[in-house]
Design a protein around this motif. Structure first.
Motif, PDB file in Angstrom:
ATOM      1  N   PHE A  62       0.822  -1.205   0.000  1.00 15.11           N
ATOM      2  CA  PHE A  62       0.000   0.000   0.000  1.00 15.11           C
ATOM      3  C   PHE A  62       0.866   1.269   0.000  1.00 15.11           C
ATOM      4  N   TYR A  96      -3.547  -5.522   6.849  1.00 14.04           N
ATOM      5  CA  TYR A  96      -3.528  -5.445   5.391  1.00 14.04           C
ATOM      6  C   TYR A  96      -2.081  -5.196   4.959  1.00 14.04           C
ATOM      7  N   SER A 120      -0.415  -6.315   2.105  1.00 18.18           N
ATOM      8  CA  SER A 120      -0.213  -5.952   0.701  1.00 18.18           C
ATOM      9  C   SER A 120      -1.568  -5.879   0.014  1.00 18.18           C
ATOM     10  N   GLN A 131      -7.298  -4.482  -5.750  1.00 20.96           N
ATOM     11  CA  GLN A 131      -6.868  -3.223  -5.125  1.00 20.96           C
ATOM     12  C   GLN A 131      -5.662  -2.656  -5.877  1.00 20.96           C
ATOM     13  N   THR A 187     -16.174 -12.358  -5.546  1.00 23.76           N
ATOM     14  CA  THR A 187     -16.512 -12.102  -4.149  1.00 23.76           C
ATOM     15  C   THR A 187     -15.327 -12.457  -3.251  1.00 23.76           C
ATOM     16  N   GLY A 188     -15.097 -11.623  -2.259  1.00 22.11           N
ATOM     17  CA  GLY A 188     -14.013 -11.889  -1.323  1.00 22.11           C
ATOM     18  C   GLY A 188     -12.653 -11.402  -1.777  1.00 22.11           C
ATOM     19  N   SER A 189     -12.619 -10.604  -2.850  1.00 23.85           N
ATOM     20  CA  SER A 189     -11.326 -10.190  -3.392  1.00 23.85           C
ATOM     21  C   SER A 189     -10.878  -8.828  -2.854  1.00 23.85           C
ATOM     22  N   GLY A 190     -11.661  -8.230  -1.953  1.00 25.29           N
ATOM     23  CA  GLY A 190     -11.225  -6.973  -1.347  1.00 25.29           C
ATOM     24  C   GLY A 190     -11.715  -5.737  -2.074  1.00 25.29           C
ATOM     25  N   LYS A 191     -12.881  -5.834  -2.681  1.00 27.26           N
ATOM     26  CA  LYS A 191     -13.392  -4.692  -3.450  1.00 27.26           C
ATOM     27  C   LYS A 191     -13.759  -3.517  -2.537  1.00 27.26           C
ATOM     28  N   THR A 192     -14.226  -3.811  -1.331  1.00 25.29           N
ATOM     29  CA  THR A 192     -14.659  -2.710  -0.457  1.00 25.29           C
ATOM     30  C   THR A 192     -13.525  -1.712  -0.213  1.00 25.29           C
ATOM     31  N   GLU A 221     -16.529  -1.760   7.236  1.00 22.38           N
ATOM     32  CA  GLU A 221     -15.188  -1.730   6.629  1.00 22.38           C
ATOM     33  C   GLU A 221     -14.727  -0.286   6.423  1.00 22.38           C
ATOM     34  N   ARG A 223     -13.635   1.069   9.731  1.00 24.39           N
ATOM     35  CA  ARG A 223     -12.320   0.554  10.128  1.00 24.39           C
ATOM     36  C   ARG A 223     -11.208   1.269   9.372  1.00 24.39           C
TER      37      ARG A 223
HETATM   38  P1  ADP Z   1     -15.530  -8.262  -1.881  1.00 25.41           P
HETATM   39  O1  ADP Z   1     -16.304  -6.999  -1.725  1.00 25.41           O
HETATM   40  O2  ADP Z   1     -14.636  -8.262  -3.072  1.00 25.41           O
HETATM   41  O3  ADP Z   1     -16.398  -9.484  -1.844  1.00 25.41           O
HETATM   42  P2  ADP Z   1     -14.428  -7.579   0.716  1.00 25.41           P
HETATM   43  O4  ADP Z   1     -14.123  -6.184   0.435  1.00 25.41           O
HETATM   44  O5  ADP Z   1     -15.645  -7.862   1.524  1.00 25.41           O
HETATM   45  O6  ADP Z   1     -14.524  -8.414  -0.638  1.00 25.41           O
HETATM   46  O7  ADP Z   1     -13.129  -8.245   1.388  1.00 25.41           O
HETATM   47  C1  ADP Z   1     -13.078  -9.588   1.807  1.00 25.41           C
HETATM   48  C2  ADP Z   1     -12.238  -9.720   3.060  1.00 25.41           C
HETATM   49  O8  ADP Z   1     -10.864  -9.436   2.791  1.00 25.41           O
HETATM   50  C3  ADP Z   1     -12.634  -8.747   4.157  1.00 25.41           C
HETATM   51  O9  ADP Z   1     -12.676  -9.454   5.378  1.00 25.41           O
HETATM   52  C4  ADP Z   1     -11.514  -7.705   4.185  1.00 25.41           C
HETATM   53  O10 ADP Z   1     -11.350  -7.176   5.471  1.00 25.41           O
HETATM   54  C5  ADP Z   1     -10.321  -8.513   3.730  1.00 25.41           C
HETATM   55  N1  ADP Z   1      -9.300  -7.716   3.006  1.00 25.41           N
HETATM   56  C6  ADP Z   1      -9.530  -6.776   2.067  1.00 25.41           C
HETATM   57  N2  ADP Z   1      -8.372  -6.262   1.597  1.00 25.41           N
HETATM   58  C7  ADP Z   1      -7.379  -6.902   2.241  1.00 25.41           C
HETATM   59  C8  ADP Z   1      -5.940  -6.812   2.180  1.00 25.41           C
HETATM   60  N3  ADP Z   1      -5.315  -5.983   1.355  1.00 25.41           N
HETATM   61  N4  ADP Z   1      -5.241  -7.627   3.009  1.00 25.41           N
HETATM   62  C9  ADP Z   1      -5.871  -8.471   3.850  1.00 25.41           C
HETATM   63  N5  ADP Z   1      -7.207  -8.611   3.947  1.00 25.41           N
HETATM   64  C10 ADP Z   1      -7.962  -7.831   3.154  1.00 25.41           C
END
Ligand code: ADP
Ligand code: MG
Length: 467
Positions: free
Chosen positions: A10, A28, A30, A35, A54-59, A96, A99
């Motif tokens: 980051f 977090y 990397s 991202q 899903t679960g790839s860290g889009k938020t 999120e 946080r």
């Molecule tokens: P998506 O919206 O793509 O389904 P999320 O944004 O909900 O995914 O993220 C999935 C999980 O990964 C969450 O628990 C989040 O806190 C975690 N996460 C996101 N970015 C990172 C990162 N760079 N390193 C570690 N964990 C991460």
């Protein structure tokens, strides 16, 4: 999170030291691939159209962008709006963002969703929120009451755009977006990328960068199997395939309309929920067939290539070629409809002796041999009959009555007490509203909807399809 090779840090991004420290504290270490691909562009102010599973860290991929633009003073107003399909998802996104915002002073994140009383929301809005996360219906409510103003908005996020469209939010979204200032940054995130999402993106982003990480139509995701059959076995073999593979949604291709009809008759007689899509259907019937198939309350859609043209269905576990097509391009097109994004799909083909020549053309065009299995390899499952996971309820009343998806979702998750996950697609048409609910709650959901009120009116509700 994948633990393969670590992604870029980051610290390569133009983020404040406090933010970097906070990311470190959150663990977090990397950036995830989405991202790494979208943050540099987003932080530079570009509109984004981003797709990743899903679960790839889009938020965090959009949250860090919207937070970087924020002025957290009391009078600064709502500067970022995130539209989200359900209350649960909105709450998660708000969590999120909070946080990630810990590094900043006093960033106020407010959730505005249906199914909760409006009064406390009004009070929170008066206190001044900087970021609003909400469902399109409720956000629109606040806009029309004048309790939410978006003049100060810098960033608009459409999160889980595919799911919002699935839930019939298009019109509400459109109205919300039109209430946003034209000079803004728009970030669209979606797990899948069917044509309606592409249209939405084209309509509401400006000069956007596309970041797509899910390989669509990856050949390894489609598992092809061919079965040699005798002509008389053909239709029964389709039933055996369904029984063995048990796909939730199957598109079955026949070369002729007559074959389509015969197949639907046989499958129906054997207890499957199957319907044909053909030119003789009236518009309403056609709509109802498609509604049921796309919301996963119809197991098998039987169609000719012509009838299936333009069908836009995101999740198909299987494509069955009831007959092999003479045209190898058509074959590739047919089987490309399964195995999308991060799901695997079966492409199952039945070939009589006469069709072996067509199979040879397919092998020649693709440069590979196709795998064969004997019909006898299919287990007679002896399990429960294959039924689709959802059931469609048809509610009398639609756009004309100003019904919105949020009204139906609210009625089911509010007083009726169901969870949002038990509710699938909601589609509002002129005269009717269709809602998919989990099969196990269908009758109860029907009764509760019919005995409660929608928009202050009692409505008739019926269950579509058999079983
Ligand atoms: P998506 O919206 O793509 O389904 P999320 O944004 O909900 O995914 O993220 C999935 C999980 O990964 C969450 O628990 C989040 O806190 C975690 N996460 C996101 N970015 C990172 C990162 N760079 N390193 C570690 N964990 C991460
Ligand atoms: Mg998400």
């Amino acid at each position: 999170m994948s633990t393969q090779s670590p992604g870029p840090s980051f610290s390569e991004l133009p983020l404040s030291p406090a933010t970097l420290e906070n990311l470190e504290r959150l663990g977090y270490r990397s950036m995830t691939p989405i991202q790494a691909a979208s943050l540099p562009l987003g932080l530079a102010g570009r509109d984004l159209i981003a797709q990743a599973k899903t679960g790839s860290g889009k938020t965090a991929a959009f949250a860090l962008v919207l937070l970087s633009r924020l002025t957290a003073s009391r009078a600064a107003g709502v500067q970022a709006l995130v539209l989200s399909p359900t209350r649960e998802l909105a709450e998660q996104v708000a969590q999120e963002i909070r946080r990630l915002a810990r590094a900043e002073e006093n960033v106020k994140v407010l959730v505005l969703c249906g199914g909760t009383p409006i009064r406390p929301q009004l009070a929170s809005l008066e206190h001044g929120a900087h970021v609003v996360v909400g469902t399109p219906g409720r956000v629109l409510d606040h806009l029309s009451r004048g309790t939410l103003r978006l003049d100060a908005l810098c960033t608009l996020v459409l999160d889980e755009a595919d799911r919002m469209l699935d839930m019939g939010f298009f019109e509400d979204m459109q109205r919300v977006i039109e209430a946003c200032p034209a000079a803004r940054q728009t970030l669209l995130f979606s797990a899948t990328f069917p044509e309606p999402v592409a249209r939405l993106a084209r309509q509401f982003t400006r000069d956007a960068e596309e970041v797509r990480l899910a390989e669509q139509h990856a050949p390894t995701k489609i598992r092809q199997v061919f079965y040699r059959i005798e002509e008389r076995e053909r239709l029964g073999a389709v039933a055996a395939l369904l029984d063995h593979y048990r796909p939730a949604s199957t598109l079955a291709f026949c070369n002729t309309r007559r074959r389509c009809r015969e197949l639907v008759e046989l499958l129906t007689a054997r207890g499957f929920l199957a319907q044909a899509l053909h030119g003789e259907l009236e518009q309403v019937e056609r709509d109802q067939v498609l509604v049921q198939f796309s919301n996963r309350s119809l197991s098998v859609l039987v169609a000719t290539d012509v009838a299936a043209r333009g069908l836009d269905i995101a999740e198909l576990e299987a494509v069955i070629n009831v007959e092999v097509t003479p045209d190898p391009d058509v074959h590739v097109h047919r089987i490309g409809r399964t195995g999308r994004v991060d799901q695997e799909g079966w492409a199952l083909s039945l070939s009589s002796l006469e069709e072996l020549a067509y199979v040879a053309r397919i092998e020649e065009a693709s440069g590979t041999k196709v795998p064969w299995q004997p019909l006898s390899a299919l287990k007679r499952s002896g399990r429960e009959p294959l039924l689709p996971p959802m059931v469609t309820l048809q509610i009398q009343g639609g756009r004309r009555e100003k019904l919105r998806p949020g009204d139906v979702l609210g009625a089911l998750t509010g007083s009726a007490g169901f969870r949002a996950e038990q509710v699938g697609k909601i589609q509002v048409t002129e005269m009717s509203t269709y809602v998919a609910v989990e099969r196990g709650i269908a009758d109860e959901a029907r009764t509760r909807l019919a005995s409660g009120k929608l928009k202050g009116r009692t409505v008739k509700v019926r269950r579509l399809g058999g079983a």
